[in-house]
Design an enzyme around this catalytic site. Structure first.
Site, PDB file in Angstrom:
ATOM      1  CG  HIS A   1     -47.959  24.447   5.647  1.00 22.19           C
ATOM      2  ND1 HIS A   1     -47.603  23.697   4.554  1.00 22.19           N
ATOM      3  CD2 HIS A   1     -49.325  24.470   5.655  1.00 22.19           C
ATOM      4  CE1 HIS A   1     -48.687  23.295   3.909  1.00 22.19           C
ATOM      5  NE2 HIS A   1     -49.753  23.737   4.569  1.00 22.19           N
TER       6      HIS A   1
ATOM      7  CB  SER B   1     -21.048  25.558  24.740  1.00 21.49           C
ATOM      8  OG  SER B   1     -19.956  26.056  23.995  1.00 21.49           O
TER       9      SER B   1
ATOM     10  CE  LYS C   1     -25.780  27.249  22.516  1.00 25.89           C
ATOM     11  NZ  LYS C   1     -24.799  26.686  21.561  1.00 25.89           N
TER      12      LYS C   1
ATOM     13  CD  GLU D   1     -28.926  19.465  18.926  1.00 27.19           C
ATOM     14  OE1 GLU D   1     -29.217  20.660  18.796  1.00 27.19           O
ATOM     15  OE2 GLU D   1     -27.771  19.079  19.231  1.00 27.19           O
TER      16      GLU D   1
END
Length: 461
Positions: free
Chosen positions: A157, A278, A284, A291
């Site tokens: 979970h 970024s 970043k 992704e």
């Protein structure tokens, strides 16, 4: 003018919109190598059976080799008006040879030709994917062996459950990928039958030898029913289904990489090679490779469901609907190849923060099950009673804001008087993972053995 390859009964050519919707050369030209290989095998068989002369077969083979060289050199001109790869190749062959080229299409149809080409293409692609997935398994197994004893939290979970090792976690994906390779190999075994010679749908009256053609193209046997031969696309659907499951496995791992590389979690680091920055925030480091792997399953699962809808309710035998079988499959299988390559790259690049992993493994009272097991093993409590006793001890530790091993013996004895100081020996995360020695468990010695087993198996191919 009507199409010179089939327009004998037609007085005019197709409308521009008809040409636009009908032409497939924009995407099926990638079947050129398979189409030429199939044509060479067919011509050789026709000559062996005395259906065309050996001289014509030799000229056809030489002409097809010339066309192959032209396409690979980039000097071949694909013509949209000729619709597909088959007609483009045959038209160029006619220009090169004249009359002998017209004999190549004896005892075959574009229906069995495209079915053969596509099977050859899918078979070649499955072989490439198998090699790529094996490389990913190799990368995971090597990293697992390196980190067989690196403790990290195991989750259910997405909540801390029990301590495991990083190596054990990685080997879970090796197992998944092993099943993926099995599914793809199963699909390959079933598709390895040759449709060539089934002709349009009913077979042919020419005395062809379909077994010889199948053998020369590396198939196990010819397909047994001419109707099924030209109308079957199960081999694409099955491969796309296996590809979808494999892609799903990759997205699960990609999601974990995204989570673990977040500064809020910080269990894992990727280098500049598999991250991006970024345009506005200079601090970043975005896990974009992970992704994109996570996202690309949509193209693969979409191709599977799209072809399923094309084939649903389609009557025998061939129908032009089936031209829609290729674009999605080409894109999906190419996408999976890229996903596997990117994942293998990230695996080899990733560096776990071992200290953070071990600290996180001890959070959330992750050794509570070890405490319950100790109560069963040492004190002889039924597991359900031990579960309740452990729950009371966890509640006590939670109320005091301390870890289990920070409670005093007296505090533990308030929940169960027979507890002794020996209990503290099972409450560390290192001893917890070391105790999980059951087959398939996370004990470091298990992980080392399993990683070595996989590396040995992968070395054999």
């Amino acid at each position: 003018m009507s199409n010179k390859m089939w327009g004998g009964r037609f007085e005019t050519g197709p409308d521009a919109i008809m040409e636009e919707i009908n032409a497939s050369i924009g995407f099926d030209q990638r079947l050129y190598a398979q189409d030429i290989a199939g044509s060479k095998a067919h011509a050789a068989m026709l000559a062996a059976q005395g259906i065309i002369t050996a001289s014509d077969a030799e000229k056809i083979a030489e002409g097809l080799d010339t066309i192959l060289s032209e396409i690979e050199a980039g000097s071949f001109t694909f013509q949209r008006s000729l619709e597909d790869i088959h007609m483009n190749v045959e038209s160029r062959l006619a220009t090169l040879l004249g009359a002998p080229a017209g004999r190549l299409h004896t005892a075959r149809s574009r229906n069995d030709q495209v079915a053969t080409d596509f099977r050859l293409y899918v078979r070649d692609t499955v072989d490439t994917l198998d090699t790529q997935i094996a490389d990913l398994q190799q990368a995971l197994s090597e990293k697992a062996l390196e980190h067989a004893g690196t403790v990290m939290p195991g989750f259910t979970h997405l909540q801390t459950a029990q301590p495991v090792t990083f190596g054990h976690h990685l080997l879970a994906y090796v197992e998944m990928l092993g099943r993926d390779r099995g599914r793809l190999r199963d699909a390959r075994a079933r598709l390895n039958e040759c449709p060539l010679g089934a002709a349009a749908l009913a077979g042919t009256s020419f005395p062809i030898d379909r077994f010889a053609t199948a053998l020369s193209l590396g198939f196990d046997r010819p397909t047994a029913n001419s109707l099924d031969s030209v109308s079957d696309r199960d081999f694409v659907l099955e491969t796309l289904a296996a590809a979808s499951i494999c892609a799903m496995h990759l997205t699960r791992f990609a999601e974990e990489i995204v989570i673990w590389t977040s500064p809020l979690v910080g269990l894992l680091k990727l280098s500049d090679r598999f991250t991006t920055g970024s345009s506005i925030m200079p601090q970043k480091r975005n896990p974009d490779a992970a992704e994109l792997v996570r996202a690309k399953i949509g193209r693969i699962a979409g191709a599977f469901s799209g072809l399923l809808m094309v084939m649903k309710g389609l009557p025998l035998a061939y129908a032009k609907d089936m031209q829609e079988d290729k674009e999605g499959a080409f894109d999906a299988l190419g996408t999976l190849s890229l996903m596997v390559a990117a994942t293998a790259g990230m695996v080899r690049d990733m560096v776990p923060d071992e200290a953070k992993m071990k600290a996180a493994a001890g959070s959330g009272y992750s050794t509570a099950t070890d405490l319950a097991d100790w109560l069963v093993r040492v004190l002889g409590l039924p597991f359900r009673e031990a579960h309740h006793v452990t729950g009371r001890i966890v509640a006590l530790a939670s109320g005091k804001g301390v870890a289990l091993h920070k409670l005093s013996l007296e505090e533990m004895q308030s929940a169960e008087p027979r507890i002794t100081a020996e209990v503290f020996g099972v409450l560390s995360v290192s001893k917890s993972v070391a105790s999980r020695v059951s087959y398939g468990g996370t004990a470091p010695k298990n992980v080392r053995a399993q990683a070595k087993r996989w590396l040995k198996r992968l070395a054999k191919g």
